[in-house]
Design a protein around this motif. Structure first.
Motif, PDB file in Angstrom:
ATOM      1  N   PRO A  51       0.667  -1.248   0.148  1.00 47.56           N
ATOM      2  CA  PRO A  51       0.066   0.058  -0.108  1.00 47.56           C
ATOM      3  C   PRO A  51       0.790   1.311   0.047  1.00 47.56           C
ATOM      4  O   PRO A  51       0.340   2.199  -0.604  1.00 47.56           O
ATOM      5  CB  PRO A  51      -0.777   0.181   1.351  1.00 47.56           C
ATOM      6  CG  PRO A  51      -0.286  -1.341   2.359  1.00 47.56           C
ATOM      7  CD  PRO A  51       0.645  -2.104   1.204  1.00 47.56           C
ATOM      8  N   SER A  53       3.687   1.856  -1.521  1.00 45.13           N
ATOM      9  CA  SER A  53       3.939   2.263  -2.934  1.00 45.13           C
ATOM     10  C   SER A  53       2.874   2.654  -3.951  1.00 45.13           C
ATOM     11  O   SER A  53       3.038   3.583  -4.801  1.00 45.13           O
ATOM     12  CB  SER A  53       4.769   0.987  -3.737  1.00 45.13           C
ATOM     13  OG  SER A  53       3.922  -0.077  -3.845  1.00 45.13           O
ATOM     14  N   ILE A  54       1.697   2.329  -3.464  1.00 50.57           N
ATOM     15  CA  ILE A  54       0.620   2.949  -4.179  1.00 50.57           C
ATOM     16  C   ILE A  54       0.323   4.473  -3.720  1.00 50.57           C
ATOM     17  O   ILE A  54       0.087   5.101  -4.750  1.00 50.57           O
ATOM     18  CB  ILE A  54      -0.754   2.066  -3.804  1.00 50.57           C
ATOM     19  CG1 ILE A  54      -0.584   0.756  -4.536  1.00 50.57           C
ATOM     20  CG2 ILE A  54      -1.808   2.761  -4.477  1.00 50.57           C
ATOM     21  CD1 ILE A  54      -1.747  -0.276  -4.267  1.00 50.57           C
ATOM     22  N   LEU A  66      -0.984   3.285 -12.202  1.00 51.04           N
ATOM     23  CA  LEU A  66      -2.297   2.762 -11.371  1.00 51.04           C
ATOM     24  C   LEU A  66      -3.580   2.430 -11.985  1.00 51.04           C
ATOM     25  O   LEU A  66      -4.214   1.609 -11.275  1.00 51.04           O
ATOM     26  CB  LEU A  66      -2.289   3.822 -10.211  1.00 51.04           C
ATOM     27  CG  LEU A  66      -1.291   4.259  -9.270  1.00 51.04           C
ATOM     28  CD1 LEU A  66      -1.362   5.379  -8.382  1.00 51.04           C
ATOM     29  CD2 LEU A  66      -0.985   3.094  -8.351  1.00 51.04           C
ATOM     30  N   ASN A  73      -1.229  -3.384  -8.685  1.00 52.53           N
ATOM     31  CA  ASN A  73      -2.618  -3.577  -8.707  1.00 52.53           C
ATOM     32  C   ASN A  73      -3.555  -3.284  -7.678  1.00 52.53           C
ATOM     33  O   ASN A  73      -3.636  -4.306  -6.396  1.00 52.53           O
ATOM     34  CB  ASN A  73      -2.885  -5.170  -9.079  1.00 52.53           C
ATOM     35  CG  ASN A  73      -4.088  -5.309  -9.495  1.00 52.53           C
ATOM     36  OD1 ASN A  73      -5.228  -4.496  -9.302  1.00 52.53           O
ATOM     37  ND2 ASN A  73      -4.590  -6.462 -10.194  1.00 52.53           N
ATOM     38  N   VAL A  74      -4.290  -2.267  -7.490  1.00 52.67           N
ATOM     39  CA  VAL A  74      -4.794  -1.683  -6.451  1.00 52.67           C
ATOM     40  C   VAL A  74      -5.920  -2.607  -6.140  1.00 52.67           C
ATOM     41  O   VAL A  74      -6.424  -2.745  -4.753  1.00 52.67           O
ATOM     42  CB  VAL A  74      -5.616  -0.345  -6.627  1.00 52.67           C
ATOM     43  CG1 VAL A  74      -6.373  -0.127  -7.502  1.00 52.67           C
ATOM     44  CG2 VAL A  74      -5.627   0.498  -5.330  1.00 52.67           C
ATOM     45  N   CYS A  77      -6.332  -5.055  -3.009  1.00 56.16           N
ATOM     46  CA  CYS A  77      -6.581  -4.551  -1.729  1.00 56.16           C
ATOM     47  C   CYS A  77      -8.063  -5.056  -1.167  1.00 56.16           C
ATOM     48  O   CYS A  77      -8.951  -4.823  -1.927  1.00 56.16           O
ATOM     49  CB  CYS A  77      -6.499  -2.823  -1.631  1.00 56.16           C
ATOM     50  SG  CYS A  77      -7.346  -2.299  -0.047  1.00 56.16           S
ATOM     51  N   PHE A  97      -7.608   4.206  -2.338  1.00 57.78           N
ATOM     52  CA  PHE A  97      -7.726   3.160  -3.194  1.00 57.78           C
ATOM     53  C   PHE A  97      -9.099   2.974  -3.997  1.00 57.78           C
ATOM     54  O   PHE A  97      -9.059   2.425  -4.993  1.00 57.78           O
ATOM     55  CB  PHE A  97      -7.454   1.935  -2.344  1.00 57.78           C
ATOM     56  CG  PHE A  97      -6.195   1.878  -1.586  1.00 57.78           C
ATOM     57  CD1 PHE A  97      -5.281   2.828  -2.224  1.00 57.78           C
ATOM     58  CD2 PHE A  97      -5.771   0.775  -0.669  1.00 57.78           C
ATOM     59  CE1 PHE A  97      -3.918   2.964  -1.760  1.00 57.78           C
ATOM     60  CE2 PHE A  97      -4.192   0.813  -0.533  1.00 57.78           C
ATOM     61  CZ  PHE A  97      -3.282   1.903  -0.881  1.00 57.78           C
ATOM     62  N   ILE A 100      -8.907   5.058  -6.945  1.00 56.20           N
ATOM     63  CA  ILE A 100      -8.062   4.386  -7.927  1.00 56.20           C
ATOM     64  C   ILE A 100      -8.903   3.265  -8.869  1.00 56.20           C
ATOM     65  O   ILE A 100      -9.198   3.201  -9.871  1.00 56.20           O
ATOM     66  CB  ILE A 100      -6.941   3.867  -7.468  1.00 56.20           C
ATOM     67  CG1 ILE A 100      -6.032   5.291  -6.947  1.00 56.20           C
ATOM     68  CG2 ILE A 100      -5.983   3.223  -8.643  1.00 56.20           C
ATOM     69  CD1 ILE A 100      -4.823   4.643  -5.952  1.00 56.20           C
TER      70      ILE A 100
END
Ligand code: SF4
Ligand code: SF4
Length: 180
Positions: A51, A53-54, A66, A73-74, A77, A97, A100
């Motif tokens: 998370p 790095s996102i 993103l 790959n969000v 999560c 998130f 995104i």
């Protein structure tokens, strides 16, 4: 699956985040890694999902990676919110998130497992539709019958959100790809 070439500026994270409460929250991240050390998905994937790095990429406007490339790959999560609870800066990771994910959904960029499950809910009102084998097992276990669902009402509710439109668009794209 067909992907859009360019990011529509309307969907850009930068536009969504600038001068908003969410954007201010995003800017508060100081890269401490608390989120990535506590995230169950990060632990399970041995850091492949991260998370921090996102958040870092979102902060530096790497929308293409993103939203289009899903790299990272969000959708991995699970939205458990543990990271947000522990973040010392109160960064609203959950909402970030979600933004995104919504942006990538607008590009039909959703993992198949998500669209299949959502489609089941749309068609049958349940992620796992009733089947004779399930009904029989419930009976053997002395459980009551599965509650029925009002599919029309669920379709109506989903039709009030972009979900129905996106599902239909994805279905059309898949059919077109099969015909090629
Ligand atoms: S816990 Fe909060 S401040 Fe620390 S890296 Fe994660 S988002 Fe940034
Ligand atoms: S909300 Fe997502 S990123 Fe945060 S801890 Fe849960 S799975 Fe990890």
């Amino acid at each position: 699956m067909e992907k859009m070439e360019k990011i529509d500026p309307v969907l850009s994270l930068h536009n969504d985040f600038t001068d908003t409460e969410l954007g201010i929250s995003l800017n508060l991240c100081y890269n401490c890694s608390t989120c990535s050390t506590i995230c169950p998905v990060a632990l399970e994937t041995e850091g492949k999902f991260n998370p921090r790095s996102i958040i870092l990429l979102a902060n530096f406007d790497y929308e293409e990676r993103l939203i289009v490339d899903l790299s990272p790959n969000v959708w991995d999560c699970t939205m458990c919110e543990l990271c947000q609870e522990e973040c010392p800066e109160g960064v609203n990771l959950h909402e970030i998130f979600l933004k995104i994910k919504n942006a990538s959904a607008s590009y039909h960029n959703i993992p198949k497992s998500y669209t299949s499950e959502t489609n089941q809910v749309y068609l049958y009102g349940k992620a796992v539709p009733s089947q004779p084998v399930i009904d029989k097992r419930r009976e053997q276990l002395g459980l009551p019958k599965s509650p029925s669902t009002d599919v029309d009402e669920i379709k109506k509710l989903m039709g009030m959100t972009p979900v129905e439109k996106i599902l239909k668009e994805i279905d059309n794209l898949e059919k077109q790809a099969e015909e090629k």
